[in-house]
Scaffold this active site. Sequence first.
Site, PDB file in Angstrom:
ATOM      1  N   LYS A  83       0.859  -1.189   0.000  1.00  0.00           N
ATOM      2  CA  LYS A  83       0.000   0.000   0.000  1.00  0.00           C
ATOM      3  C   LYS A  83       0.895   1.239   0.000  1.00  0.00           C
ATOM      4  O   LYS A  83       1.800   1.355   0.839  1.00  0.00           O
ATOM      5  CB  LYS A  83      -0.858  -0.042   1.260  1.00  0.00           C
ATOM      6  CG  LYS A  83      -2.184   0.660   1.151  1.00  0.00           C
ATOM      7  CD  LYS A  83      -2.983   0.317   2.407  1.00  0.00           C
ATOM      8  CE  LYS A  83      -4.265   1.058   2.504  1.00  0.00           C
ATOM      9  NZ  LYS A  83      -4.881   0.897   3.822  1.00  0.00           N
TER      10      LYS A  83
HETATM   11  C1  E4P Z   1      -8.238   1.910   3.855  1.00  0.00           C
HETATM   12  O1  E4P Z   1      -7.449   1.133   3.376  1.00  0.00           O
HETATM   13  C2  E4P Z   1      -8.054   2.597   5.126  1.00  0.00           C
HETATM   14  O2  E4P Z   1      -7.333   1.749   5.978  1.00  0.00           O
HETATM   15  C3  E4P Z   1      -9.328   2.883   5.831  1.00  0.00           C
HETATM   16  O3  E4P Z   1     -10.462   2.504   5.113  1.00  0.00           O
HETATM   17  C4  E4P Z   1      -9.400   4.225   6.495  1.00  0.00           C
HETATM   18  O4  E4P Z   1     -10.645   4.369   7.143  1.00  0.00           O
HETATM   19  P1  E4P Z   1     -10.944   5.503   8.233  1.00  0.00           P
HETATM   20  O5  E4P Z   1     -11.204   6.776   7.501  1.00  0.00           O
HETATM   21  O6  E4P Z   1     -12.160   5.012   8.937  1.00  0.00           O
HETATM   22  O7  E4P Z   1      -9.725   5.588   9.099  1.00  0.00           O
END
Ligand code: E4P
Length: 218
Positions: A83
């Site tokens: 990522k």
């Molecule tokens: C995606 O890969 C992120 O880890 C995640 O969806 C972030 O979500 P949040 O805005 O609830 O922290």
Amino acid sequence: MKFFVDTGEIDDIKDLAATGLLDGVTTNPSLIAKSGRNFLELIAEICGVVDGPVSAEVAATDYATMIKEAEKLAAIADNVAVKVPLTEDGLKVCKAMSDNGTMVNVTLCFSAGQAILAAKAGATFISPFVGRLDDICQNGLELIADICQIYSMYPEFDTEVLVASVRNPTHIIESAKMGADVVTCPPSVIKQLYKHPLTDKGLAAFVDDWKKTGQSIL
Ligand code: E4P
């Protein structure tokens, strides 16, 4: 539509994997910090539980360090999706890693223009953050609609739309109506999808009525 769970909690991942409905896992540095676990060990453990893509995020923000981190993360298991953040350096890492056959999830996407760049960089997944846009009074689901529409017009883009920052079942259902490929949700939101008050009420009535028959299936 594929279902990923967005968590660093191994017990939640095991529970969801046991349902047979889980297609992958996403993590991020905040979720890793919350888990209190060693990052590399946790990713290896998750990859042993789930066959599908497991997103592991780089920590650095400069190209030279990010690419080394990406290579180390990719070496953990074949199902690691590295990522990277949606920055110029992040997309350079995306291009290099995807050219080498590694899955790449480009995260922190907040505009359709960013999603176009990620697709051109060969991202396996683009992660638009619906909930965080809603939080600042922008319509997160409109971004999903825009990206789905744009990607559908370019067959050479094989990047999957991975709806992230999901806060409720409506985010999932509306994204599904738009043809989004994947949603990644906290375990609590996946559990919410099962629920409907009429299901509970109807089941209670069926259980009561069945008792009245005095019969047993087994
Ligand atoms: C995606 O890969 C992120 O880890 C995640 O969806 C972030 O979500 P949040 O805005 O609830 O922290």
